[in-house]
Design a protein around this motif. Sequence first.
Motif, PDB file in Angstrom:
ATOM      1  N   ILE A  39       0.824  -1.207   0.000  1.00 48.87           N
ATOM      2  CA  ILE A  39       0.000   0.000   0.000  1.00 48.87           C
ATOM      3  C   ILE A  39       0.861   1.261   0.000  1.00 48.87           C
ATOM      4  O   ILE A  39       0.487   2.291  -0.559  1.00 48.87           O
ATOM      5  N   ASN A  40       2.053   1.187   0.612  1.00 53.00           N
ATOM      6  CA  ASN A  40       2.928   2.353   0.645  1.00 53.00           C
ATOM      7  C   ASN A  40       3.508   2.695  -0.723  1.00 53.00           C
ATOM      8  O   ASN A  40       4.071   3.784  -0.902  1.00 53.00           O
ATOM      9  N   ASP A  41       3.376   1.781  -1.681  1.00 53.28           N
ATOM     10  CA  ASP A  41       3.908   2.029  -3.022  1.00 53.28           C
ATOM     11  C   ASP A  41       2.880   2.655  -3.966  1.00 53.28           C
ATOM     12  O   ASP A  41       3.186   2.900  -5.137  1.00 53.28           O
ATOM     13  N   ILE A  42       1.665   2.894  -3.482  1.00 53.88           N
ATOM     14  CA  ILE A  42       0.634   3.515  -4.322  1.00 53.88           C
ATOM     15  C   ILE A  42       0.999   4.978  -4.578  1.00 53.88           C
ATOM     16  O   ILE A  42       1.372   5.713  -3.657  1.00 53.88           O
ATOM     17  N   LYS A  43       0.884   5.395  -5.831  1.00 53.00           N
ATOM     18  CA  LYS A  43       1.239   6.761  -6.231  1.00 53.00           C
ATOM     19  C   LYS A  43      -0.042   7.559  -6.519  1.00 53.00           C
ATOM     20  O   LYS A  43      -0.717   7.332  -7.510  1.00 53.00           O
ATOM     21  N   PRO A  44      -0.404   8.508  -5.643  1.00 50.93           N
ATOM     22  CA  PRO A  44      -1.611   9.307  -5.873  1.00 50.93           C
ATOM     23  C   PRO A  44      -1.322  10.514  -6.759  1.00 50.93           C
ATOM     24  O   PRO A  44      -0.175  10.991  -6.849  1.00 50.93           O
TER      25      PRO A  44
END
Length: 353
Positions: free
Chosen positions: A310-315
Amino acid sequence: MTPLLTAMLGALLASAPEEAPEGRFSVVPFLLPAYQPETSFLLGGAASLVHQPPASRGGRESQVMLAAAASTRGQFTLLLQPDVNLLEDRLNLTATASAARFPDRFFGMGANTRAEDEEDFTPIYFELELSPKWRIAPRLYVGPTVRYQHARFTQVVEGGAVQRTRGAEGGTTLQLGLAALYDSRDNTLNPVTGVLARLNLRGAQGAWGSDYAFAVLRLDVRRYVPLPWGPRHVLAMQGLVELRDGEPPFYDTGRLGGMELGRGYLEGRYRERQHLGAQVEYRAPLFWRLGGVAFASAATVAHDLRNLHINDIKPAAGVGLRFAPMSDVPVNIRLDVAYGSEPSFYLNVGEAF
């Protein structure tokens, strides 16, 4: 490729003829100047040839997009992209033919690459994709797909990250597979309601003349919901699943960012075999032929699905303006500004999705 476009030079509008029994053809061309550090000054143009069937008969619109750009440094890109409905919508034909020599940037593979590892290189691509699909049920089309790609690279950093990555020598791939399309949109050019789902299953093998062996599953689903507080107020949503098995070259992996899903990130800022993303966009009329949008997205890449975090999601998020050059042809010229890893500007014909 995500150039920072400075302004639109002009819009040349073809007059729309009266509706004929076979429908109406319209052309929406425009020219635009651009600037980006890799290319210096760039002049590009695009045109959409649109066919609208007679309203009394119904049917889906067809569109052929032609775009080209060239820079003062001799770089170029050329794209022909038809989406045509034939035989009273019993046959849908989509294709892409493109050639490009354009600078790119490589940061490494994965979702945690660093901006300071940026490395410039210049790829030369030739690509042809063809997918004829026949209607087998209401709104459902199925057919074969073939994709040919040839790539080679120039201006590569000697001993750099590109040369140490699979696919650095370029090569040829021939992918064969199956494509399916479900389309219940009210309009194929600028929908207000309905669902569009595209599924592609393709594979490349050495026996078919490919330099790399891998398989691709790509599912792209889009939903358009009319909102109750006024006409042309639309909530558009998109989800993308792009999975690969085997060892594809780095230039044929999932590329996060670009002018469609992931606006606000340089296309290919993050690359890997698996690519997942979603976005939502609110579209509303403003006045005259102008409209506005607000959008947000989230996407990520990973080597394997078990490596997703989840920490690798790019918003990313942004806003945009839409201008309809012709009041009776639902094709917009769009200008978007988005922020993901950095502010980005986009000018193009047609909606992002």
